[in-house]
Design a protein around this motif. Structure first.
Motif, PDB file in Angstrom:
ATOM      1  N   SER A 208      31.212  43.401  19.195  1.00 21.39           N
ATOM      2  CA  SER A 208      32.540  42.899  18.841  1.00 21.39           C
ATOM      3  C   SER A 208      33.518  43.101  19.999  1.00 21.39           C
ATOM      4  N   TYR A 209      33.364  44.204  20.715  1.00 20.74           N
ATOM      5  CA  TYR A 209      34.269  44.465  21.833  1.00 20.74           C
ATOM      6  C   TYR A 209      34.047  43.449  22.950  1.00 20.74           C
ATOM      7  N   LEU A 210      32.778  43.131  23.233  1.00 23.06           N
ATOM      8  CA  LEU A 210      32.484  42.106  24.237  1.00 23.06           C
ATOM      9  C   LEU A 210      33.068  40.754  23.818  1.00 23.06           C
ATOM     10  N   GLN A 211      32.919  40.434  22.528  1.00 22.84           N
ATOM     11  CA  GLN A 211      33.472  39.181  22.025  1.00 22.84           C
ATOM     12  C   GLN A 211      34.994  39.168  22.164  1.00 22.84           C
ATOM     13  N   LYS A 212      35.618  40.307  21.887  1.00 24.43           N
ATOM     14  CA  LYS A 212      37.084  40.412  22.004  1.00 24.43           C
ATOM     15  C   LYS A 212      37.533  40.150  23.442  1.00 24.43           C
ATOM     16  N   ILE A 213      36.821  40.719  24.398  1.00 20.57           N
ATOM     17  CA  ILE A 213      37.169  40.503  25.803  1.00 20.57           C
ATOM     18  C   ILE A 213      37.100  39.020  26.149  1.00 20.57           C
ATOM     19  N   ARG A 214      36.004  38.370  25.737  1.00 23.12           N
ATOM     20  CA  ARG A 214      35.826  36.948  26.067  1.00 23.12           C
ATOM     21  C   ARG A 214      36.893  36.091  25.390  1.00 23.12           C
ATOM     22  N   MET A 215      37.178  36.378  24.126  1.00 23.62           N
ATOM     23  CA  MET A 215      38.139  35.562  23.400  1.00 23.62           C
ATOM     24  C   MET A 215      39.565  35.732  23.926  1.00 23.62           C
ATOM     25  N   GLU A 216      39.931  36.947  24.298  1.00 22.99           N
ATOM     26  CA  GLU A 216      41.270  37.161  24.856  1.00 22.99           C
ATOM     27  C   GLU A 216      41.403  36.447  26.196  1.00 22.99           C
ATOM     28  N   LYS A 217      40.329  36.446  26.977  1.00 25.82           N
ATOM     29  CA  LYS A 217      40.350  35.691  28.235  1.00 25.82           C
ATOM     30  C   LYS A 217      40.432  34.195  27.951  1.00 25.82           C
ATOM     31  N   ALA A 218      39.720  33.756  26.913  1.00 31.10           N
ATOM     32  CA  ALA A 218      39.743  32.339  26.562  1.00 31.10           C
ATOM     33  C   ALA A 218      41.160  31.907  26.171  1.00 31.10           C
ATOM     34  N   LYS A 219      41.836  32.705  25.358  1.00 28.85           N
ATOM     35  CA  LYS A 219      43.195  32.360  24.953  1.00 28.85           C
ATOM     36  C   LYS A 219      44.139  32.303  26.145  1.00 28.85           C
TER      37      LYS A 219
ATOM     38  N   GLU B 155      35.091  23.724  30.827  1.00 27.68           N
ATOM     39  CA  GLU B 155      35.177  24.622  31.979  1.00 27.68           C
ATOM     40  C   GLU B 155      35.374  26.066  31.522  1.00 27.68           C
ATOM     41  N   ILE B 156      36.264  26.245  30.562  1.00 27.41           N
ATOM     42  CA  ILE B 156      36.537  27.590  30.058  1.00 27.41           C
ATOM     43  C   ILE B 156      35.288  28.178  29.416  1.00 27.41           C
ATOM     44  N   ALA B 157      34.596  27.375  28.621  1.00 25.71           N
ATOM     45  CA  ALA B 157      33.379  27.851  27.958  1.00 25.71           C
ATOM     46  C   ALA B 157      32.357  28.347  28.968  1.00 25.71           C
ATOM     47  N   LEU B 158      32.098  27.535  29.990  1.00 27.32           N
ATOM     48  CA  LEU B 158      31.095  27.914  30.989  1.00 27.32           C
ATOM     49  C   LEU B 158      31.586  29.074  31.854  1.00 27.32           C
ATOM     50  N   SER B 159      32.883  29.145  32.114  1.00 21.22           N
ATOM     51  CA  SER B 159      33.439  30.238  32.921  1.00 21.22           C
ATOM     52  C   SER B 159      33.325  31.577  32.203  1.00 21.22           C
ATOM     53  N   LEU B 160      33.301  31.545  30.880  1.00 18.42           N
ATOM     54  CA  LEU B 160      33.229  32.778  30.098  1.00 18.42           C
ATOM     55  C   LEU B 160      31.797  33.167  29.748  1.00 18.42           C
ATOM     56  N   GLY B 161      30.828  32.459  30.287  1.00 13.96           N
ATOM     57  CA  GLY B 161      29.437  32.838  30.092  1.00 13.96           C
ATOM     58  C   GLY B 161      28.752  32.204  28.920  1.00 13.96           C
ATOM     59  N   TYR B 162      29.416  31.264  28.233  1.00  8.63           N
ATOM     60  CA  TYR B 162      28.772  30.564  27.113  1.00  8.63           C
ATOM     61  C   TYR B 162      27.892  29.446  27.669  1.00  8.63           C
ATOM     62  N   PRO B 163      26.747  29.198  27.067  1.00  7.78           N
ATOM     63  CA  PRO B 163      25.817  28.207  27.633  1.00  7.78           C
ATOM     64  C   PRO B 163      26.298  26.768  27.493  1.00  7.78           C
TER      65      PRO B 163
ATOM     66  N   THR C 289      32.936  26.948  21.197  1.00 11.65           N
ATOM     67  CA  THR C 289      33.848  26.492  20.138  1.00 11.65           C
ATOM     68  C   THR C 289      33.574  27.226  18.828  1.00 11.65           C
ATOM     69  N   ARG C 290      32.317  27.394  18.486  1.00  8.55           N
ATOM     70  CA  ARG C 290      31.954  28.114  17.264  1.00  8.55           C
ATOM     71  C   ARG C 290      32.435  29.565  17.329  1.00  8.55           C
ATOM     72  N   ALA C 291      32.219  30.242  18.482  1.00 10.18           N
ATOM     73  CA  ALA C 291      32.653  31.625  18.629  1.00 10.18           C
ATOM     74  C   ALA C 291      34.177  31.725  18.562  1.00 10.18           C
ATOM     75  N   PHE C 292      34.873  30.786  19.198  1.00  7.15           N
ATOM     76  CA  PHE C 292      36.341  30.805  19.202  1.00  7.15           C
ATOM     77  C   PHE C 292      36.894  30.601  17.789  1.00  7.15           C
ATOM     78  N   LYS C 293      36.309  29.664  17.042  1.00  6.47           N
ATOM     79  CA  LYS C 293      36.774  29.415  15.675  1.00  6.47           C
ATOM     80  C   LYS C 293      36.517  30.620  14.784  1.00  6.47           C
TER      81      LYS C 293
ATOM     82  N   ILE D 173      40.629  28.979  14.444  1.00  6.84           N
ATOM     83  CA  ILE D 173      41.147  27.689  14.867  1.00  6.84           C
ATOM     84  C   ILE D 173      40.322  27.210  16.058  1.00  6.84           C
ATOM     85  N   ALA D 174      40.152  25.900  16.196  1.00  4.85           N
ATOM     86  CA  ALA D 174      39.389  25.375  17.328  1.00  4.85           C
ATOM     87  C   ALA D 174      40.194  25.522  18.611  1.00  4.85           C
ATOM     88  N   PRO D 175      39.540  25.689  19.745  1.00 10.24           N
ATOM     89  CA  PRO D 175      40.267  25.871  21.009  1.00 10.24           C
ATOM     90  C   PRO D 175      41.178  24.708  21.348  1.00 10.24           C
TER      91      PRO D 175
END
Length: 284
Positions: free
Chosen positions: A229-240, A252-260, A266-270, A275-277
């Motif tokens: 959950s902490y790793l997810q929090k880091i990625r999501m805060e960077k995404a926002k 670009e954001i998805a790939l920059s954050l390590g998502y394939p 989008t699923r992880a962000f929602k 809410i969708a990115p």
């Protein structure tokens, strides 16, 4: 080597330039000495830090009301502002030393990592051959640096780092019995640095030197959420932040954050933001 009252010695001087000083530590002089039977130095003080390696023979080293006999494979450091005196001990063995004097704001911390302090300014090296070789290389570069070149400066910086790496003991692996606060903060720093590279919980546990289940349990207890959950929090805060502050596309954001791919991001962000990115950005 030249003959002096107490020794045969070679003295090598180096003038640091801006490139040297940018590393925050640099050599200023060095040399090699072969002591005569009456060899002695001091009492004296210096204004820099000087590392001396005993290659052969023994000497008596005196500092701050302490006296110790040092022999081959011993390394001792002269600290600025401290009075020292050292002399050949009462043996028939020749005394040989090599030394490098350095300065800069980073030196003190590097010496402390190696266990060298004004209170304990000497250490023993079980295998001194690599250290001796590194010091000889440093002296060689200083000897040939009368015509200063950037490449020589960079090579000297590399050798100085190698010198400190060679005298700094390995801290070893962490143990389960240690207090968690220290290593958890190190793990958090590791996660902050590598979260966007897709680092896994197993990799973080391995960094800590701990079993994954034990690591996850202690982390969750101390931090209040699981490592995942902490790793997810880091990625999501960077995404926002990227959605708010940049014009990068969602892909670009998805790939920059390590998502394939865009879908998994989008699923992880929602799931995280409810809410969708694309809608998140449109409502800013």
């Amino acid at each position: 080597m030249q003959e002096f009252d107490y020794e045969y010695a070679e003295f090598i001087y180096y003038t640091p330039r801006n490139l040297d000083k940018e590393s925050q530590f640099w050599p200023i002089r060095g040399g090699r000495s072969t002591g005569k039977p009456n060899y002695k130095v001091g009492p004296k003080r210096i204004e820099c830090y000087s590392l001396h390696l005993v290659q052969e023979g023994e000497l008596v080293f005196e500092y701050q009301n302490h006296k110790v006999t040092l022999g081959p494979n011993h390394l001792f450091c002269l600290f600025p502002g401290v009075t020292y005196h050292y002399s050949i001990s009462a043996t028939n063995s020749p005394l040989r030393l090599c030394w490098v004097a350095m300065d800069g704001p980073r030196i003190r911390a590097l010496l402390e990592l190696a266990g060298l302090t004004p209170e304990t300014p000497y250490t023993y090296q079980a295998d001194c051959a690599p250290l001796e070789q590194t010091m000889e290389q440093i002296l060689g570069h200083m000897r040939n640096a009368s015509d200063w070149r950037a490449a020589v400066s960079l090579e000297l910086q590399s050798l100085l780092f190698a010198l400190f790496a060679g005298i700094t003991p390995d801290a070893g692996e962490r143990h389960f019995g240690e207090e968690p606060a220290g290593w958890i903060q190190e793990c958090i720093d590791f996660m902050e640095l590598h979260a966007t590279e897709g680092v896994s919980v197993q990799q973080v546990a391995s960094f800590a030197g701990l079993n994954r289940s034990y690591f996850s349990g202690v982390f969750a207890r101390e931090v209040g959420m699981s490592p995942h959950s902490y790793l997810q929090k880091i990625r999501m805060e960077k995404a926002k932040r990227l959605l708010r502050e940049t014009e990068a596309t969602v892909t670009e954001i998805a790939l920059s954050l390590g998502y394939p791919n865009l879908f998994s991001f989008t699923r992880a962000f929602k799931n995280y933001c409810k809410i969708a990115p694309v809608l998140f950005r449109s409502r800013l």
